[in-house]
Design an enzyme around this catalytic site. Sequence first.
Site: not given
Ligand code: NAD
Ligand code: DAU
Length: 343
Positions: A16, A128-130, A155-156, A159, A210, A280-282
């Site tokens: 993404f 990430t902020d997590e 996950y966090s 990271k 959901p 869990p652990g939300h």
């Molecule tokens: P994503 O899951 O959409 O994409 C991850 C990409 O990494 C995918 O294209 C996947 O194929 C690739 N990948 C996974 N494992 C791999 C490996 N072993 N070798 C090579 N490629 C691999 O993730 P995203 O949401 O785009 O997040 C990107 C980065 O930003 C991550 O490091 C995530 O922790 C961080 N981040 C995400 C968010 C968010 O809200 N999505 C917020 C803050 C930080």
């Molecule tokens: O804060 C940065 C992080 O944000 C990134 O590091 C992660 O990669 C990214 O996945 C995201 O984590 P969250 O767990 O916050 O994102 P998610 O979209 O999974 O969930 C956002 C909020 O919504 C969280 O409080 C959980 C809730 N949720 C999520 C899903 C998937 C729901 O209520 N219903 C759902 O179906």
Amino acid sequence: MDKSRKRILVTGGAGFIGSNFILYWLKKYPNDKIINLDSLTYAGNLENLRLIERNLNYSFVKGNICDLDIVEKSMQGVDTVVHFAAESHVDRSIKKPSDFILTNVVGTQILLDAALRNDVKRFHHISTDEVYGSLELRDTNKFNERTNYNPRSPYSASKAGSDHLVKAYYETYGLPITISNCSNNFGPYQFPEKMIPLAITNVIEDKKVPVYGDGLYVRDWLYVEDHCRAIDLILQKGKVGETYCIGGLTDDINNLTVARKILKILGKDENMLEFVKDRPGHDRKYAIDWSKIKSELGWGPLHSFDEWLEKTVEWYRNNERWWKRLKTKEFQKYYEELYGDLD
Ligand code: NAD
Ligand code: DAU
């Protein structure tokens, strides 16, 4: 070689944020070269990069960041690494933490070693902020660069481990690193397992949205292009060895409110909401103080949540083919395991 032209290794560029970053970068700096190293997990999708796939300054390497040989080859001649590759979904980390440790911790260490050997001029780590844990709802404090680490999900924790390794390579070996810790992104090309794209695509498919637990969990939403601009500024003007926190413009907006906004944009009523069992652990709340990157680099978010949520919904409406192909049998299996038989 022209020194003003960067040669950037982007890891995870088919995901993404990585794909949004590559599109952003080649539009703004068309003469730079980008090598995208991605293993194409379920979250990696080359369709995200269709617009630039024939660009001669772009190349794709299918490979795992844990594979020493591929990493070494991809790193050759590279001056800048922007490391996005990660397992990124909290719910999947609860089901199977081991993939997260391998990619996020071991993979990052393998990249750091290769960056050292190849004399890379900047290694930027996307985090990430997590890693800072959870705030209380009533808390008026926000996370900043000095907040102690307190990760609460696999996950966090993975990271946080990667952040510590990146800092250790700076302190121990002098690798020129920067780190950014960003809040929740939203926008085009986000895999429909995350809350916003899942809610939008479910409503379009006439399925329930959901909502975990009481729905009163707070995230600090940032439009993905604002994140790309922040990384750009850090690469151009950021100080080596420093961390920058990046956050959005939302003011304590909870998941229920986000879900309701999506329903309203799509003209549906609240019957589409379904409260499901909690994660869990939300973590209750994230909020980012981005005053350091504002005062030092002049960055601030430009995209308001309401306007860009509407545009994001519009994007998913106009790109049904893109996301329908991702809701595969494998995805349905994952979905049923997590949510049960939600309609
Ligand atoms: P994503 O899951 O959409 O994409 C991850 C990409 O990494 C995918 O294209 C996947 O194929 C690739 N990948 C996974 N494992 C791999 C490996 N072993 N070798 C090579 N490629 C691999 O993730 P995203 O949401 O785009 O997040 C990107 C980065 O930003 C991550 O490091 C995530 O922790 C961080 N981040 C995400 C968010 C968010 O809200 N999505 C917020 C803050 C930080
Ligand atoms: O804060 C940065 C992080 O944000 C990134 O590091 C992660 O990669 C990214 O996945 C995201 O984590 P969250 O767990 O916050 O994102 P998610 O979209 O999974 O969930 C956002 C909020 O919504 C969280 O409080 C959980 C809730 N949720 C999520 C899903 C998937 C729901 O209520 N219903 C759902 O179906």
